[in-house]
Write an enzyme that holds these catalytic residues in place. Structure first.
Site, PDB file in Angstrom:
ATOM      1  N   GLU A 114      -1.572  -1.258  -4.719  1.00  0.00           N
ATOM      2  CA  GLU A 114      -2.715  -0.442  -5.010  1.00  0.00           C
ATOM      3  C   GLU A 114      -2.484   0.459  -6.049  1.00  0.00           C
ATOM      4  OE1 GLU A 114      -6.218   0.085  -1.857  1.00  0.00           O
ATOM      5  OE2 GLU A 114      -4.632   1.900  -1.733  1.00  0.00           O
TER       6      GLU A 114
ATOM      7  N   ASP B  49       1.006  -1.149   0.060  1.00  0.00           N
ATOM      8  CA  ASP B  49       0.111  -0.068  -0.074  1.00  0.00           C
ATOM      9  C   ASP B  49       0.948   1.187   0.055  1.00  0.00           C
ATOM     10  OD1 ASP B  49      -1.975   1.739   0.328  1.00  0.00           O
ATOM     11  OD2 ASP B  49      -2.226   1.500   2.548  1.00  0.00           O
TER      12      ASP B  49
ATOM     13  N   ASP C  24      -1.978   0.992   7.238  1.00  0.00           N
ATOM     14  CA  ASP C  24      -1.341   0.778   6.003  1.00  0.00           C
ATOM     15  C   ASP C  24      -1.068  -0.629   5.693  1.00  0.00           C
ATOM     16  OD1 ASP C  24      -1.070   3.853   5.229  1.00  0.00           O
ATOM     17  OD2 ASP C  24      -0.467   3.757   7.293  1.00  0.00           O
TER      18      ASP C  24
END
Length: 171
Positions: free
Chosen positions: A72, A12, A144
């Site tokens: 992502e 992420d 996260d």
């Protein structure tokens, strides 16, 4: 039939905090391996912050030796400068596994939420509840890191779906 273990790294990306999560996939079983966050200090110049992310992810790849990775995707928002900086962090997040010969998949945030929770607009609490169900041994230290595990789970799900489709097409 013996199923091969596939180790997946989910990332992420973020300039302040880049979350990472590693899972093993054995057939349709998900096994938590590790997760954490690479941080960079806001007081540092952008180049040093990107270097910190690079070095942190290199350590993760070196220690956990994933076979596949997933990152992502990001969307453009109203803050153009912030979006560009996030894009640079994302570039580092994609580059590190690629430099080790690891294929890197990309997933939209709504697809990650839909895959893990069942709703594309799920909030972070819903993601963490599902993570406890899917990976009971995981205790992500930051949101996260939790998001990174969700990205890894999404990749595991979609890679298995793609394999099934290939098998059906071969019939």
């Amino acid at each position: 039939m013996i199923s091969r273990t596939i180790r997946i790294l989910g990332i992420d990306p973020g300039l302040r905090r880049t979350g990472w999560g590693v899972i093993d996939v054995e057939g349709n079983r998900l096994i938590f391996v590790a997760c954490g966050t690479v941080e960079s200090r806001e007081s540092l110049p952008l180049s040093e912050r990107l270097l910190a992310i690079h070095e942190g992810l290199v350590r993760v790849v070196s220690e956990h030796r994933p076979l596949e990775a997933a990152v992502e995707q990001t969307f453009v928002n109203k803050d153009g400068a912030g979006t560009l900086k996030l894009g640079q962090a994302r570039g580092v997040a994609m580059l590190v596994p690629a430099m080790s010969g690891i294929s890197v998949a990309e997933y939209a945030p709504n697809l990650v939420k839909k895959t893990v929770v069942g709703a594309g607009h799920a909030d972070k609490n819903q993601i963490q509840v599902m993570l406890k169900i899917l990976l009971p041994k995981a205790a992500p230290p930051t949101p996260d890191a939790a998001d990174a595990l969700a990205i890894a789970i999404t990749h595991a799900h979609h890679r298995q779906s793609a394999m099934l489709l290939r098998k059906v097409a071969a019939l």
